[in-house]
Design an enzyme around this catalytic site. Structure first.
Site, PDB file in Angstrom:
ATOM      1  N   GLU A  35      12.281  24.600  17.523  1.00  0.00           N
ATOM      2  CA  GLU A  35      11.958  24.803  18.874  1.00  0.00           C
ATOM      3  C   GLU A  35      10.396  25.069  19.098  1.00  0.00           C
ATOM      4  O   GLU A  35       9.939  25.236  17.885  1.00  0.00           O
ATOM      5  CB  GLU A  35      12.850  25.957  19.366  1.00  0.00           C
ATOM      6  CG  GLU A  35      14.078  25.623  20.203  1.00  0.00           C
ATOM      7  CD  GLU A  35      13.873  25.075  21.638  1.00  0.00           C
ATOM      8  OE1 GLU A  35      12.503  24.913  21.995  1.00  0.00           O
ATOM      9  OE2 GLU A  35      14.798  25.054  22.255  1.00  0.00           O
ATOM     10  N   ASN A  89      14.972  28.495  29.799  1.00  0.00           N
ATOM     11  CA  ASN A  89      14.518  27.399  29.362  1.00  0.00           C
ATOM     12  C   ASN A  89      13.590  26.665  30.166  1.00  0.00           C
ATOM     13  O   ASN A  89      13.580  26.870  31.385  1.00  0.00           O
ATOM     14  CB  ASN A  89      15.768  26.321  28.813  1.00  0.00           C
ATOM     15  CG  ASN A  89      15.918  26.227  27.377  1.00  0.00           C
ATOM     16  OD1 ASN A  89      14.517  26.132  26.610  1.00  0.00           O
ATOM     17  ND2 ASN A  89      16.897  26.083  26.744  1.00  0.00           N
ATOM     18  N   ASP A 114      16.854  21.403  28.020  1.00  0.00           N
ATOM     19  CA  ASP A 114      16.188  22.475  27.136  1.00  0.00           C
ATOM     20  C   ASP A 114      14.733  22.420  27.184  1.00  0.00           C
ATOM     21  O   ASP A 114      14.351  22.627  28.249  1.00  0.00           O
ATOM     22  CB  ASP A 114      16.704  22.031  25.768  1.00  0.00           C
ATOM     23  CG  ASP A 114      16.817  23.105  24.597  1.00  0.00           C
ATOM     24  OD1 ASP A 114      15.781  24.095  24.753  1.00  0.00           O
ATOM     25  OD2 ASP A 114      17.369  22.929  23.681  1.00  0.00           O
TER      26      ASP A 114
END
Length: 305
Positions: free
Chosen positions: A17, A159, A211
């Site tokens: 991430e 997010n 996301d």
């Protein structure tokens, strides 16, 4: 969009991430949340990435003048590079609590940090994620004068945080809703207005959940669709302009990098794949890349103010 996805690095990340590119250092940074790892990679060096392992999960990172900010489970810290093992605590996570001791160690629980980034005025924003990924117990914060000030509440998975090039809009999503919201934004003060649903994945027939995200120089918003196996590009008006399928089901976040900011790097995850899934998707857990015609934007560097 005709675009060829490449595997930039074969890795085995559990939950890759928060990729971000430092123009000054010509370095791509990102994290593996579940393993508490921070990666640093100079693509032009030909060398493998360097790693730093911390004692807690690391939800996201941001650039600062002499290193990085890291949103660990218990709070936001600053670490200088090259890393000397010291962490400077900037703010505690208001959703993380001590829960006694187990086997001689303090047990903690609560909502860890998830997605975050700096805004054009170099403030740091960061959201949390509900511990069970089901309930609206998470929030979005802005780091102001050494304190995390809550700006949005009743979220499940904060997010997709990004800002428009004209500094008029803040983009954000609660992944559980499958909707991307757009907030009027004042860069000078950091104030946000009433949000509205800007993109609804359900109405567009898109798979997965929104996301992490990035915005390019034309003001278009790129979103990684977790469990959707693709990254998508939306116009400033919220129109779907492009879909790029990736060779694994769980892309997590895109970021523009390279000397011309025309390389889109994409982190991925293996955390929801069993042995059969990992065999079917060998690219999962790796760092992907694709070359694009439209460049991205330079990532702001956090400023303590």
């Amino acid at each position: 969009m005709a675009a060829e996805i490449e595997i930039a690095l074969e890795l085995n990340m559990s939950l890759g991430e928060s990729p971000l590119w430092s123009e000054a250092r010509q370095t791509l940074y990102w994290v593996d949340i579940n393993r508490g790892m921070i990666y640093a990679w100079r693509p032009e060096s030909g060398a493998p990435p360097e790693t730093i392992t911390l004692e807690e999960k690391v939800g996201c990172i941001a650039l600062c003048e002499d290193g990085l900010l890291a949103s660990m489970s218990s709070g936001v810290v600053r670490l200088r590079l090259p890393f000397d093992g010291r962490l400077e605590r900037l703010a505690a996570n208001p959703e993380w609590n001590k829960e006694g001791k187990k086997e001689g160690k303090e047990e903690q629980q609560g909502n860890r940090f998830n997605d975050g980034r700096c805004d054009p005025a170099r403030r740091f924003w960061v959201g949390t994620i509900d511990a069970e990924e089901r309930h609206p117990t998470a929030a979005l914060y802005c780091l102001e004068s050494g304190e995390l000030v809550r700006r949005e509440a009743k979220l499940g998975i904060a997010n997709g945080l990004a800002f428009s090039p004209d500094q008029r809009w803040l983009y954000h999503t609660d992944s559980l809703t499958r909707r991307i919201m757009r907030y009027p934004f004042d860069a000078a003060s950091g104030a946000t207005g009433t949000p509205h649903t800007w993109v609804d994945l359900q109405s567009l027939g898109l798979p997965g959940v929104p996301d992490g995200a990035a915005v390019d120089s034309e003001g278009c918003y790129w979103s990684a669709l977790y469990d959707g196996g693709r990254v998508v590009r939306f116009s400033p008006q919220g129109e779907l302009l492009a879909e790029i399928e990736v060779p694994c089901p769980h892309p997590t976040m895109p970021a523009f990098g390279g000397r011309d900011l025309r390389t889109l790097y994409i982190t991925t995850a293996t955390q929801h794949l069993d042995a059969e899934g990992r065999a079917r998707w060998p690219a999962a857990g790796g760092l992907l890349s694709v070359n694009l015609d439209v460049p991205g934007l330079a990532e702001p560097v956090w400023s303590e103010n």
